[in-house]
Design a protein around this motif. Structure first.
Motif, PDB file in Angstrom:
ATOM      1  N   PHE A 194      12.712  46.391  -5.120  1.00 19.54           N
ATOM      2  CA  PHE A 194      11.589  45.815  -5.854  1.00 19.54           C
ATOM      3  C   PHE A 194      10.256  46.281  -5.291  1.00 19.54           C
ATOM      4  CE2 PHE A 194       8.367  42.471  -6.371  1.00 19.54           C
ATOM      5  CZ  PHE A 194       8.272  42.476  -7.767  1.00 19.54           C
ATOM      6  N   GLU A 195      10.163  46.474  -3.995  1.00 21.51           N
ATOM      7  CA  GLU A 195       8.903  46.895  -3.387  1.00 21.51           C
ATOM      8  C   GLU A 195       8.447  48.248  -3.929  1.00 21.51           C
ATOM      9  OE1 GLU A 195      10.547  43.686  -1.311  1.00 21.51           O
ATOM     10  OE2 GLU A 195      11.498  45.645  -1.686  1.00 21.51           O
ATOM     11  N   CYS A 196       9.378  49.180  -4.066  1.00 20.86           N
ATOM     12  CA  CYS A 196       9.041  50.497  -4.633  1.00 20.86           C
ATOM     13  C   CYS A 196       8.624  50.375  -6.087  1.00 20.86           C
ATOM     14  CB  CYS A 196      10.233  51.438  -4.509  1.00 20.86           C
ATOM     15  SG  CYS A 196      10.577  51.997  -2.831  1.00 20.86           S
ATOM     16  N   ALA A 197       9.349  49.540  -6.839  1.00 18.77           N
ATOM     17  CA  ALA A 197       9.028  49.337  -8.248  1.00 18.77           C
ATOM     18  C   ALA A 197       7.647  48.720  -8.416  1.00 18.77           C
ATOM     19  CB  ALA A 197      10.091  48.457  -8.899  1.00 18.77           C
ATOM     20  N   GLU A 198       7.357  47.729  -7.593  1.00 17.33           N
ATOM     21  CA  GLU A 198       6.063  47.041  -7.682  1.00 17.33           C
ATOM     22  C   GLU A 198       4.922  47.992  -7.343  1.00 17.33           C
ATOM     23  OE1 GLU A 198       4.117  42.887  -6.021  1.00 17.33           O
ATOM     24  OE2 GLU A 198       5.421  44.060  -4.704  1.00 17.33           O
ATOM     25  N   GLU A 199       5.094  48.791  -6.302  1.00 18.83           N
ATOM     26  CA  GLU A 199       4.044  49.730  -5.894  1.00 18.83           C
ATOM     27  C   GLU A 199       3.766  50.740  -7.003  1.00 18.83           C
ATOM     28  OE1 GLU A 199       2.125  53.210  -4.605  1.00 18.83           O
ATOM     29  OE2 GLU A 199       4.282  53.203  -5.059  1.00 18.83           O
ATOM     30  N   ALA A 200       4.828  51.276  -7.607  1.00 18.35           N
ATOM     31  CA  ALA A 200       4.668  52.252  -8.681  1.00 18.35           C
ATOM     32  C   ALA A 200       4.029  51.617  -9.913  1.00 18.35           C
ATOM     33  CB  ALA A 200       6.022  52.861  -9.044  1.00 18.35           C
ATOM     34  N   TRP A 201       4.442  50.395 -10.239  1.00 23.04           N
ATOM     35  CA  TRP A 201       3.882  49.674 -11.388  1.00 23.04           C
ATOM     36  C   TRP A 201       2.373  49.513 -11.227  1.00 23.04           C
ATOM     37  CZ3 TRP A 201       5.636  47.717 -16.042  1.00 23.04           C
ATOM     38  CH2 TRP A 201       4.836  46.784 -16.684  1.00 23.04           C
ATOM     39  N   GLU A 202       1.922  49.045 -10.077  1.00 19.34           N
ATOM     40  CA  GLU A 202       0.500  48.803  -9.852  1.00 19.34           C
ATOM     41  C   GLU A 202      -0.286  50.116  -9.828  1.00 19.34           C
ATOM     42  OE1 GLU A 202      -1.041  45.939  -9.811  1.00 19.34           O
ATOM     43  OE2 GLU A 202       0.840  44.833 -10.106  1.00 19.34           O
ATOM     44  N   ARG A 203       0.261  51.128  -9.169  1.00 20.11           N
ATOM     45  CA  ARG A 203      -0.442  52.410  -9.056  1.00 20.11           C
ATOM     46  C   ARG A 203      -0.646  53.051 -10.425  1.00 20.11           C
ATOM     47  NH1 ARG A 203       2.673  56.790  -8.144  1.00 20.11           N
ATOM     48  NH2 ARG A 203       4.167  55.464  -7.021  1.00 20.11           N
ATOM     49  N   ARG A 204       0.400  53.064 -11.225  1.00 21.30           N
ATOM     50  CA  ARG A 204       0.299  53.713 -12.535  1.00 21.30           C
ATOM     51  C   ARG A 204      -0.459  52.858 -13.539  1.00 21.30           C
ATOM     52  NH1 ARG A 204       6.554  55.487 -11.681  1.00 21.30           N
ATOM     53  NH2 ARG A 204       6.119  57.394 -10.500  1.00 21.30           N
ATOM     54  N   LYS A 205      -0.407  51.556 -13.367  1.00 18.41           N
ATOM     55  CA  LYS A 205      -1.182  50.661 -14.232  1.00 18.41           C
ATOM     56  C   LYS A 205      -2.672  50.965 -14.097  1.00 18.41           C
ATOM     57  CE  LYS A 205      -1.721  46.345 -13.040  1.00 18.41           C
ATOM     58  NZ  LYS A 205      -1.429  44.923 -12.726  1.00 18.41           N
ATOM     59  N   ASN A 206      -3.095  51.292 -12.881  1.00 18.51           N
ATOM     60  CA  ASN A 206      -4.510  51.570 -12.633  1.00 18.51           C
ATOM     61  C   ASN A 206      -4.963  52.912 -13.193  1.00 18.51           C
ATOM     62  OD1 ASN A 206      -4.909  49.124 -11.267  1.00 18.51           O
ATOM     63  ND2 ASN A 206      -4.278  49.992  -9.299  1.00 18.51           N
ATOM     64  N   ARG A 207      -4.011  53.735 -13.645  1.00 15.64           N
ATOM     65  CA  ARG A 207      -4.371  55.035 -14.225  1.00 15.64           C
ATOM     66  C   ARG A 207      -4.510  54.975 -15.750  1.00 15.64           C
ATOM     67  NH1 ARG A 207       0.393  58.599 -11.559  1.00 15.64           N
ATOM     68  NH2 ARG A 207      -0.223  58.536  -9.353  1.00 15.64           N
ATOM     69  N   MET A 208      -4.257  53.841 -16.344  1.00 13.17           N
ATOM     70  CA  MET A 208      -4.212  53.761 -17.797  1.00 13.17           C
ATOM     71  C   MET A 208      -5.556  54.124 -18.431  1.00 13.17           C
ATOM     72  SD  MET A 208      -1.768  50.459 -18.549  1.00 13.17           S
ATOM     73  CE  MET A 208      -1.895  50.729 -20.323  1.00 13.17           C
ATOM     74  N   VAL A 209      -5.458  54.707 -19.630  1.00 16.30           N
ATOM     75  CA  VAL A 209      -6.646  55.097 -20.385  1.00 16.30           C
ATOM     76  C   VAL A 209      -6.618  54.394 -21.740  1.00 16.30           C
ATOM     77  CG1 VAL A 209      -6.846  57.331 -19.242  1.00 16.30           C
ATOM     78  CG2 VAL A 209      -5.462  57.137 -21.311  1.00 16.30           C
ATOM     79  N   ASP A 210      -7.721  54.511 -22.467  1.00 13.85           N
ATOM     80  CA  ASP A 210      -7.827  53.814 -23.749  1.00 13.85           C
ATOM     81  C   ASP A 210      -6.925  54.417 -24.822  1.00 13.85           C
ATOM     82  OD1 ASP A 210      -9.681  52.032 -22.740  1.00 13.85           O
ATOM     83  OD2 ASP A 210     -11.402  53.246 -23.330  1.00 13.85           O
ATOM     84  N   ASN A 211      -6.635  55.708 -24.715  1.00 14.47           N
ATOM     85  CA  ASN A 211      -5.779  56.375 -25.694  1.00 14.47           C
ATOM     86  C   ASN A 211      -4.323  56.002 -25.413  1.00 14.47           C
ATOM     87  OD1 ASN A 211      -4.793  58.115 -27.680  1.00 14.47           O
ATOM     88  ND2 ASN A 211      -4.796  59.874 -26.306  1.00 14.47           N
ATOM     89  N   LYS A 212      -3.743  55.148 -26.248  1.00 12.77           N
ATOM     90  CA  LYS A 212      -2.403  54.617 -25.990  1.00 12.77           C
ATOM     91  C   LYS A 212      -1.457  54.946 -27.144  1.00 12.77           C
ATOM     92  CE  LYS A 212      -3.897  50.731 -23.084  1.00 12.77           C
ATOM     93  NZ  LYS A 212      -5.322  51.123 -23.074  1.00 12.77           N
ATOM     94  N   LEU A 213      -0.211  55.185 -26.776  1.00  9.65           N
ATOM     95  CA  LEU A 213       0.859  55.411 -27.733  1.00  9.65           C
ATOM     96  C   LEU A 213       1.990  54.455 -27.405  1.00  9.65           C
ATOM     97  CD1 LEU A 213       1.993  57.370 -30.007  1.00  9.65           C
ATOM     98  CD2 LEU A 213       3.120  58.574 -28.127  1.00  9.65           C
ATOM     99  N   TYR A 214       2.466  53.705 -28.390  1.00 15.20           N
ATOM    100  CA  TYR A 214       3.503  52.694 -28.178  1.00 15.20           C
ATOM    101  C   TYR A 214       4.813  53.180 -28.794  1.00 15.20           C
ATOM    102  CZ  TYR A 214      -0.631  49.821 -27.316  1.00 15.20           C
ATOM    103  OH  TYR A 214      -1.827  49.332 -26.831  1.00 15.20           O
TER     104      TYR A 214
END
Length: 294
Positions: A194-214
């Motif tokens: 879980f620690e690795c998953a949490e770190e990756a989740w937070e790091r990549r969340k902070n890279r998000m941009v306004d242009n999104k594809l769902y």
């Protein structure tokens, strides 16, 4: 028109030279030179001026197309030569159906956040050699909870990710962590803990941009209809051909897998070029795409 330096003149170059000539003919690029380890052997390659690596700093170019299969091996060397990582383009992307340099460069320079219900997003990023700008990498949601997640995305991205439990995947034969965002479970299938998953989740969340594809997929008609009804732009959902829903968000797929994969695993194949159903670049460019309806 983008000025292009080509790195490598081996088998990879031979495979893509016709594509390079094509994009030159369409006026999207102009090749200003070629470089490789073959110093002082060539003056020109296929009409392009040849430069030794020590001379590439004298060339004015926008991007460098790397034709070497083991491209990671040359990243540090490119950096030493003053070639920024953002300028590197892998030759494999040239063969993506409906590829456009202009659209691709827009994604490289301005980013795109692929919010995916499973590994589709990560595989697509990898195939297109783009930076992960989304936390939904190497994990999956249930399709119904994914609908809830994207319908209130800002709220869930601010929620604290917590450890819920550990599960065992019989196919991969390893344990994996399950996280919790308020009332939504996230299955971090490809993380050791879980620690690795949490770190990756937070790091990549902070890279998000306004242009999104769902991107989602489901075999359940009610879930697909709910997804289609969400007031969200730039969304697509893969469903089996048997689910008859008329909506621009729907991509119906003839699902006939003989290798025992579930529908989500089957759909992941369209993100890295292993299935001819639809081009990942085509989805990401929000362009018209080839329907596979029967």
């Amino acid at each position: 028109m983008f000025k292009i330096l080509i790195w490598g003149i081996g088998e990879g170059y031979n495979r893509c030279v016709n594509l390079i000539k094509y994009y030159e003919a369409t006026g999207e690029i102009t090749v200003v030179g070629v470089t490789s380890d073959d110093v002082d052997i060539y003056k020109h390659i296929d009409g392009y001026p040849f430069f030794s690596k020590r001379d590439v700093t004298s060339i004015v170019f926008d991007y460098c197309i790397v034709t070497i299969d083991n491209w990671r091996a040359i990243l540090s060397e490119a950096e030493e030569l003053g070639i920024e990582k953002r300028k590197i383009i892998l030759a494999r992307v040239l063969s993506v159906p409906y590829f456009s340099f202009e659209k691709y460069i827009d994604f490289k320079e301005n980013g795109i956040s692929i919010i995916s219900s499973n590994c589709w997003g990560g595989l697509c990023y990898h195939y297109l050699a783009l930076e992960f700008q989304s936390p939904t990498i190497n994990m999956y949601f249930s399709s119904s909870e994914f609908n809830r997640f994207i319908s209130n995305l800002d709220y869930y991205l601010l929620a604290q990710l917590k450890y819920e439990r550990t599960e065992y995947h019989s196919g991969l034969q390893h344990d994996f962590p399950v996280g919790k965002l308020d009332d939504i479970s996230i299955f971090f299938l490809h993380y050791p803990n879980f620690e690795c998953a949490e770190e990756a989740w937070e790091r990549r969340k902070n890279r998000m941009v306004d242009n999104k594809l769902y991107i989602s997929c489901t075999e359940i008609k009610d879930v697909a209809e709910e997804f289609c009804s969400l007031p969200i732009q730039n969304k697509y959902i893969f469903v089996p051909n048997e689910i008859k829903i008329i909506d621009d968000s729907v991509i119906r797929v003839h699902y006939n897998d003989c290798e025992g994969r579930n529908f989500g695993q089957y759909i992941n194949r369209v993100a890295n070029g292993r299935s001819p159903i639809i081009s990942p670049f085509l989805l990401c460019s929000n362009a018209q795409f080839r329907r596979t309806d029967h």
